[in-house]
Write an enzyme that holds these catalytic residues in place. Structure first.
Site, short mmCIF file in Angstrom:
data_model
loop_
_atom_site.label_atom_id
_atom_site.label_comp_id
_atom_site.label_asym_id
_atom_site.label_seq_id
_atom_site.Cartn_x
_atom_site.Cartn_y
_atom_site.Cartn_z
N GLY A 36 -15.19 -41.35 8.61
CA GLY A 36 -15.44 -40.02 9.16
C GLY A 36 -14.49 -38.97 8.62
CG HIS A 39 -13.46 -35.37 2.17
ND1 HIS A 39 -13.88 -35.95 0.99
CD2 HIS A 39 -12.59 -36.27 2.73
CE1 HIS A 39 -13.29 -37.11 0.84
NE2 HIS A 39 -12.51 -37.34 1.88
CG HIS A 42 -16.40 -38.92 3.03
ND1 HIS A 42 -15.43 -38.13 3.59
CD2 HIS A 42 -15.90 -40.18 3.05
CE1 HIS A 42 -14.41 -38.87 3.95
NE2 HIS A 42 -14.65 -40.12 3.63
N GLY A 158 -15.90 -45.08 -3.26
CA GLY A 158 -15.26 -44.11 -4.13
C GLY A 158 -14.22 -44.75 -5.04
CB VAL A 187 -15.11 -35.23 -5.05
CG1 VAL A 187 -15.30 -33.72 -4.91
CG2 VAL A 187 -16.44 -35.92 -5.35
P1 AMP Z 1 -12.72 -43.13 3.91
O1 AMP Z 1 -13.51 -42.38 4.94
O2 AMP Z 1 -11.48 -42.41 3.47
O3 AMP Z 1 -12.51 -44.57 4.27
O4 AMP Z 1 -13.63 -43.14 2.60
C1 AMP Z 1 -14.94 -43.59 2.62
C2 AMP Z 1 -15.44 -43.73 1.21
O5 AMP Z 1 -15.38 -42.45 0.55
C3 AMP Z 1 -14.58 -44.69 0.38
O6 AMP Z 1 -15.43 -45.47 -0.44
C4 AMP Z 1 -13.73 -43.75 -0.42
O7 AMP Z 1 -13.29 -44.30 -1.64
C5 AMP Z 1 -14.67 -42.59 -0.65
N1 AMP Z 1 -13.92 -41.38 -0.95
C6 AMP Z 1 -12.88 -40.86 -0.25
N2 AMP Z 1 -12.40 -39.76 -0.86
C7 AMP Z 1 -13.13 -39.59 -1.97
C8 AMP Z 1 -13.11 -38.62 -3.04
N3 AMP Z 1 -12.21 -37.62 -3.08
N4 AMP Z 1 -14.02 -38.74 -4.03
C9 AMP Z 1 -14.93 -39.75 -4.01
N5 AMP Z 1 -14.99 -40.68 -3.03
C10 AMP Z 1 -14.11 -40.60 -2.04
#
Ligand code: AMP
Length: 289
Positions: A36, A39, A42, A158, A187
């Site tokens: 969650g 941004h 995501h 990501g 990103v």
């Molecule tokens: P999180 O909510 O931080 O656990 O991230 C969920 C998914 O979004 C994970 O697979 C992350 O690697 C991906 N993610 C988070 N930040 C970025 C970003 N800046 N660019 C691309 N993918 C991202």
């Protein structure tokens, strides 16, 4: 099925009931696991899933078993209403946002860890591993649970979390999970800072200093591309950039095994973690000479 657009589902059984007829009708399922506070990073994952699969499931679960510090878990941003808007705008079909009790119901006392863990030890001991004991075991376990619950054809992760991605790829291979793992490019903000839910904790001054991590990665990439082959020389050369932050690590490793390299003879993963006050940020680049 307009009534299902970004429908919020909190129970595993309900999610399975909603997905079964879609799968039976031959539709493909894409899963985007998140914690969650969504941004633009995501959003890129959600858009890729939307483009490539028929039914897009986004999970939003701040997974307690991957936090090695209680205050980090308490402080993690929770913005479900805004997240639902982001999911709706991205054309997500189902948002799976379970409670901790729904995901870990077997506990005999509050806070008891799960009885079964998925662990990928060799890949967990490098980079972020030493600074976050137990973190990747929590990640692998919850991702395995989500893959079992949703049974997606494709799951999106990501590159921003490169070690997590390597561990999930390894887990899927070793445990024969029938899913395609799709990697999505990081990103970034205009100054290079990788988007992260944790960026919202930064004070304006910390936010300004946070850019050094991506600057160091880009500088390291330039050095490799200009012919530098010594990992130590690269680390020494970028070290002054980290003077105004607390550096946890800046490592040059094999992209598959995550073992540090001394000579850069093939593609490498360059990864770092810094602290700005109580906020920990990570970033990485894959670079080929
Ligand atoms: P999180 O909510 O931080 O656990 O991230 C969920 C998914 O979004 C994970 O697979 C992350 O690697 C991906 N993610 C988070 N930040 C970025 C970003 N800046 N660019 C691309 N993918 C991202």
């Amino acid at each position: 099925m307009a009534e299902l657009v970004a429908g919020l589902v909190k129970e595993i059984a309900t999610l399975r009931k909603l997905l079964a007829p879609r799968r039976a009708a031959g539709e493909t399922v894409g899963l985007v696991p998140t914690m969650g506070a969504l941004h633009a990073g995501h959003r890129r994952l959600l858009e890729m899933a939307r483009a490539e699969t028929d039914v897009v499931v986004a999970s939003i679960f701040v997974n307690p078993t991957q936090f090695n510090r209680a205050e980090d878990l308490d402080r993690y941003p929770r913005t479900l209403d805004q997240d639902l808007d982001v999911c709706r705008a991205a054309g997500v079909d189902l948002v799976f946002a379970p409670s901790a009790a729904e995901m870990y119901p077997a506990a005999m006392y509050p806070g008891e860890p799960p009885r079964t863990w998925v662990d990928v030890p060799a890949l967990s001991e490098h980079l972020c591993g030493p600074g976050r004991p137990g973190h990747f075991r929590g990640v692998a376990t919850v991702v395995m649970k989500l893959l079992q619950i949703v049974q997606p054809d494709r799951a999106y992760f990501g590159e921003k979390d490169a070690q997590q991605l390597a561990i999930i790829r390894r887990m899927v291979k070793d445990l024969n999970v029938p899913v395609s793992v799709v990697a999505v490019a990081t990103v970034r903000e205009p100054d290079g800072l990788a988007m992260s839910s944790r960026n919202r904790h930064l004070t304006p001054d910390e936010r300004r200093r946070a850019a050094v991590l991506s600057q160091a990665l880009f500088a390291a990439r330039d050095l490799v591309q200009r012919g530098e082959r010594s990992a130590e020389a690269i680390r020494t050369s970028v070290a002054p950039l980290f003077e105004a932050v607390q550096l946890e690590y800046f490592s040059i490793v094999d992209p598959e095994t995550l073992v540090p390299v001394e000579r850069i003879d093939g593609p490498v993963l360059i990864a770092g973690a810094i602290w700005l006050g109580a906020t920990r940020l990570i970033d990485n680049l894959t670079v080929a000479p």
